[in-house]
Scaffold this motif. Structure first.
Motif, mmCIF file in Angstrom:
data_model
loop_
_atom_site.group_PDB
_atom_site.id
_atom_site.type_symbol
_atom_site.label_atom_id
_atom_site.label_comp_id
_atom_site.label_asym_id
_atom_site.label_seq_id
_atom_site.Cartn_x
_atom_site.Cartn_y
_atom_site.Cartn_z
ATOM 1 N N ARG A 199 0.842 -1.193 0.000
ATOM 2 C CA ARG A 199 0.000 0.000 0.000
ATOM 3 C C ARG A 199 0.877 1.242 0.000
ATOM 4 N NH1 ARG A 199 -4.516 -1.110 4.660
ATOM 5 N NH2 ARG A 199 -5.113 1.021 4.060
ATOM 6 N N GLY A 200 0.344 2.318 -0.526
ATOM 7 C CA GLY A 200 1.104 3.545 -0.636
ATOM 8 C C GLY A 200 1.646 4.008 0.702
ATOM 9 N N ARG A 201 2.915 4.339 0.735
ATOM 10 C CA ARG A 201 3.567 4.759 1.973
ATOM 11 C C ARG A 201 3.593 6.277 2.133
ATOM 12 N NH1 ARG A 201 2.844 -0.174 2.801
ATOM 13 N NH2 ARG A 201 4.517 -1.568 3.482
ATOM 14 N N GLY A 202 2.861 6.981 1.294
ATOM 15 C CA GLY A 202 2.882 8.430 1.353
ATOM 16 C C GLY A 202 1.848 9.038 2.278
ATOM 17 N N GLY A 203 0.924 8.225 2.806
ATOM 18 C CA GLY A 203 -0.057 8.777 3.720
ATOM 19 C C GLY A 203 -1.408 8.094 3.641
ATOM 20 N N GLY A 204 -1.968 7.986 2.428
ATOM 21 C CA GLY A 204 -3.318 7.455 2.283
ATOM 22 C C GLY A 204 -3.411 5.943 2.367
ATOM 23 N N GLY A 205 -2.344 5.250 2.008
ATOM 24 C CA GLY A 205 -2.341 3.787 2.077
ATOM 25 C C GLY A 205 -3.151 3.115 0.993
ATOM 26 N N PHE A 206 -3.289 3.749 -0.176
ATOM 27 C CA PHE A 206 -4.052 3.133 -1.267
ATOM 28 C C PHE A 206 -3.252 1.977 -1.852
ATOM 29 C CE2 PHE A 206 -5.826 2.762 -5.550
ATOM 30 C CZ PHE A 206 -7.193 2.824 -5.273
ATOM 31 N N VAL A 353 0.683 7.469 -12.918
ATOM 32 C CA VAL A 353 0.885 6.797 -11.630
ATOM 33 C C VAL A 353 1.812 7.661 -10.790
ATOM 34 C CG1 VAL A 353 2.252 4.963 -10.579
ATOM 35 C CG2 VAL A 353 0.390 4.377 -12.091
ATOM 36 N N LEU A 354 1.398 7.933 -9.577
ATOM 37 C CA LEU A 354 2.243 8.676 -8.638
ATOM 38 C C LEU A 354 2.352 7.880 -7.352
ATOM 39 C CD1 LEU A 354 3.711 11.323 -7.701
ATOM 40 C CD2 LEU A 354 1.508 12.053 -6.803
ATOM 41 N N ASN A 355 3.577 7.533 -6.977
ATOM 42 C CA ASN A 355 3.856 6.910 -5.673
ATOM 43 C C ASN A 355 4.986 7.665 -5.009
ATOM 44 O OD1 ASN A 355 3.136 4.014 -7.421
ATOM 45 N ND2 ASN A 355 2.079 4.427 -5.498
ATOM 46 N N ASN A 356 5.110 7.501 -3.702
ATOM 47 C CA ASN A 356 6.205 8.200 -3.036
ATOM 48 C C ASN A 356 7.460 7.330 -3.016
ATOM 49 O OD1 ASN A 356 5.653 6.372 -0.887
ATOM 50 N ND2 ASN A 356 6.324 7.891 0.609
ATOM 51 N N VAL A 357 8.545 7.893 -2.534
ATOM 52 C CA VAL A 357 9.856 7.239 -2.563
ATOM 53 C C VAL A 357 9.827 5.888 -1.872
ATOM 54 C CG1 VAL A 357 12.240 7.395 -1.715
ATOM 55 C CG2 VAL A 357 11.141 9.398 -2.733
ATOM 56 N N GLU A 358 9.289 5.834 -0.664
ATOM 57 C CA GLU A 358 9.300 4.583 0.095
ATOM 58 C C GLU A 358 8.488 3.485 -0.588
ATOM 59 O OE1 GLU A 358 8.100 2.711 4.443
ATOM 60 O OE2 GLU A 358 8.057 4.890 4.193
ATOM 61 N N GLY A 460 0.375 8.278 7.797
ATOM 62 C CA GLY A 460 1.076 9.382 7.148
ATOM 63 C C GLY A 460 2.299 8.879 6.408
ATOM 64 N N SER A 461 3.243 9.752 6.182
ATOM 65 C CA SER A 461 4.448 9.338 5.479
ATOM 66 C C SER A 461 5.437 8.649 6.410
ATOM 67 C CB SER A 461 5.111 10.551 4.812
ATOM 68 O OG SER A 461 5.410 11.530 5.783
#
Length: 631
Positions: A199-206, A353-358, A460-461
């Motif tokens: 899941r996304g590690r940028g905050g929302g967890g999608f 597609v946008l994901n964060n670094v982690e 969150g992040s």
């Protein structure tokens, strides 16, 4: 790439042979480095750099040259080791000697006494937790800080040189991309990422796989892959540390995402305040292109993909995906209404597609080790590991990576080393300005997406600020509201006006003018902001306030009804007094007072004029008889 093209490549036996040959060559080159008698790894991340690691490196290079040890000792500048409070950090192998808070003078001593032929470890310069009572060295993995960690996203940080692609390749770098391009279809990749539970590690967890699937299914001859490196939470430095210590893992994962959705171009959006990360990312891009790992016909296939860097000016709102894309396009960074979501209509109006670094840092291990391996880590709904930047009132300030489901107690008391100075743990603030405060009664809460949301906070992040008994929870809420007010882009009224109005309520309460009905007004306003703000900044800005009202309502009541701050933090509610039984009339407090608020004759009791007092605290800090106190 079409299935026909993929079949042709397989028919030509263009499988993993090429990359395995490349990895073997690089591994042999790295093996040649082991011909060095010693290897010295020194942290080159922002934390240690700010502590003076560059001066330590200069001293090491000079001392090695003077001792004629350049061909016997290999010096490697790595990324973050994690124990940021102990920087500058230096590790000498093969002994594994962990030198902390090393100075240039200490470095010269290590060269002279340890690195010289027949030398031995300089024990008094070691991190003491790595030394047994008998003097033998304990492995870092067995120390309290490391033994409960599991490094997946941080797997190469502090291990390899981030500015040397050969070292990344030698630790299986770009093997995942080769595997994807030569033996997997785009649908195979998406299925594997989906099955992993990432899941996304940028905050929302999608769910990451679901996001990629949406973008792949969207029609469009042009698609984009973006990386959110605009980490802006106060106290957060997870993404920065990954880019500083292992930039290639993000580039490789972005290429994999591009192959999965059919994109040809990518962007890394990173704030300009991260100069070391920007520099190493630029070096990694140049090296990857030179090796044919970015650009046209990667690994001899028809797949082509390249990446550009876009610098952000430091706006917190640009961490929101649509505001980030608007900024890349050259406009003022403001969020857009959703739907349509970026996977349908994103950067330049194309599927993105946008994901964060982690998030990207987890992709390559999933491809190489499999979704079953990854999904075996963590909890039922929160798979894998999570990186946290642990700060505040805790002994081991730094970067940690733990399996999802690890409890808050384990992070604070074991990995973090507990609260310093014998103070009691009061709360932990997670999720930055969008998160909430978790009180001490919930210290055994497992860290996962659902558990934190249930407590009124969020993942969150990955910022985790530890608060001790001296913290005023009303003041902490005000701190985060001041941040969100300053960072609101102002596009929508609920956020622009709502955050400012919330801050005004908190300023009113902390200045001693609060009224009982203010709490109801705060809660009502927060609900409206949550339901009507355009983006997550406004929707979640009230979380720190609501969570502290929920768990620390007595402190708000004390500020409002008693006009006092129990933690003695809010200056307007502090009253300085002099105890007549302790005052000796030494006049020291009167002489130090910058506004002449203290009166009294020598050897007579002194008195503080409350009207003049600016509550600077100089009198209390300098009284030799503990006669000055606050109430």
């Amino acid at each position: 790439m079409t299935l026909e093209e993929l079949a042709k490549i397989r028919a030509e036996k263009a499988d993993l042979v090429a990359v395995r040959r490349l990895v073997k060559e690089k591994a042999e080159e790295m093996a040649a480095k082991t011909a060095y008698r010693k290897q010295v790894l020194i942290c080159g991340g922002t934390g240690c750099t700010s502590s003076g690691s560059k001066h330590v490196v200069d001293a090491l290079e000079e001392a090695l040259k003077e001792s004629r040890l350049e061909k016997e000792v290999l010096l490697v500048k790595t990324g973050c080791f994690g124990l940021c409070a102990l920087g500058p950090i230096m590790i000498v192998y093969p002994e594994g000697a962990f030198y902390s808070q090393i100075t240039p003078e200490g470095a010269r001593r290590v060269v002279k006494e340890h690195l010289a032929q027949g030398g031995s470890v300089v024990k008094e310069l070691l991190y003491q937790e790595t030394v047994h009572t008998d003097g033998s060295i304990i492995s870092l993995s067995e120390t309290q800080f490391y033994k409960k960690q599991m490094r997946v996203a941080l797997r190469n940080c502090g291990v390899i040189s981030p500015e040397d692609i050969d070292e990344y390749i030698a630790v299986d770098g770009y093997q995942a991309l080769a595997k994807v391009l030569t033996s997997m279809t785009p649908d195979d990749v998406i299925k594997e990422v989906t099955a992993s539970g990432l899941r996304g590690r940028g905050g929302g967890g999608f769910p990451t796989g679901k996001k990629w699937a949406f973008a792949r299914a969207s029609e469009g001859d042009i698609k984009y892959v973006c990386c959110n490196a605009d980490e802006g939470d106060p106290g957060a430095f997870m993404d920065r540390s990954i880019l500083e210590g292992d930039p290639h893992c993000v580039l490789e994962a972005m290429a994999i995402a591009a192959y999965a959705i059919g994109a040809q171009r990518g962007y890394v959006y990173i704030r300009a305040e991260y100069p070391i990360a920007v520099q190493r990312l630029a070096i990694a891009l140049t090296q990857a292109r030179a090796h044919g790992l970015l650009g046209n016909n990667i690994f001899g296939t028809t797949f082509s993909f390249d990446i550009e860097i876009r610098l952000g000016a430091g706006a917190f709102v640009c961490g929101e995906e649509t505001a980030l894309m608007t900024s890349i396009e050259g406009h003022r960074g403001e969020p857009r209404p959703r739907p349509p979501f970026p996977a349908i209509k994103g950067l330049f109006g194309k599927p993105t597609v946008l994901n964060n670094v982690e998030t990207y840092a987890n992709v390559c291990p999933i491809i190489l080790k499999g979704s079953k391996w990854y999904s075996s880590i963590g909890t039922a709904t929160s798979k894998g590991t999570k990186v946290f930047a642990v700060g505040g009132k805790i002994t081991n300030i730094g970067l940690v990576e733990i399996p999802m489901g690890t409890t808050l107690r384990e992070i604070i008391e074991e990995i973090g080393g507990g609260i310093p100075d014998g103070k009691k743990f009061k709360a932990a603030q997670t999720g930055g300005p969008s998160g909430g405060c978790i009180p001490a009664c919930h210290i055994d809460t497992p860290i996962d997406y659902d558990s934190l949301l249930a407590l009124g906070s969020m993942m969150g992040s990955g910022g985790l600020i530890v608060l001790d008994e001296d913290t005023c929870m009303v003041d902490i809420s005000k701190f985060y509201l001041e941040f969100t007010v300053a960072e609101s882009c102002g596009k929508c009224t609920p956020c622009r006006i709502g955050t400012r109005r919330l801050l005004q309520y908190l300023e009113k309460i902390t200045s001693g003018h609060g009224e009982p009905e203010d709490l109801e007004k705060i809660e009502e306003l927060a609900l409206h902001m949550r339901s009507s703000s355009l983006c997550a900044l406004g929707q979640t800005a009230s979380n720190p306030v609501l969570s502290t009202i929920k768990y620390f309502r007595d402190e708000y009541v004390a500020h409002i009804e008693d006009k006092s701050c129990p933690s003695k933090v809010c200056k307007d509610l502090i009253v300085y007094e002099i105890d007549p039984s302790k005052c000796r009339g030494c006049t020291k407090c009167a002489r130090l007072c910058p506004v002449g608020a203290i009166a009294g004759s020598p050897k007579q009791m002194h008195v503080i004029d409350r009207e003049k007092c600016i509550k600077c605290g100089l009198c209390m800090r300098n009284c030799n008889f503990d006669a000055v106190y606050t109430r």
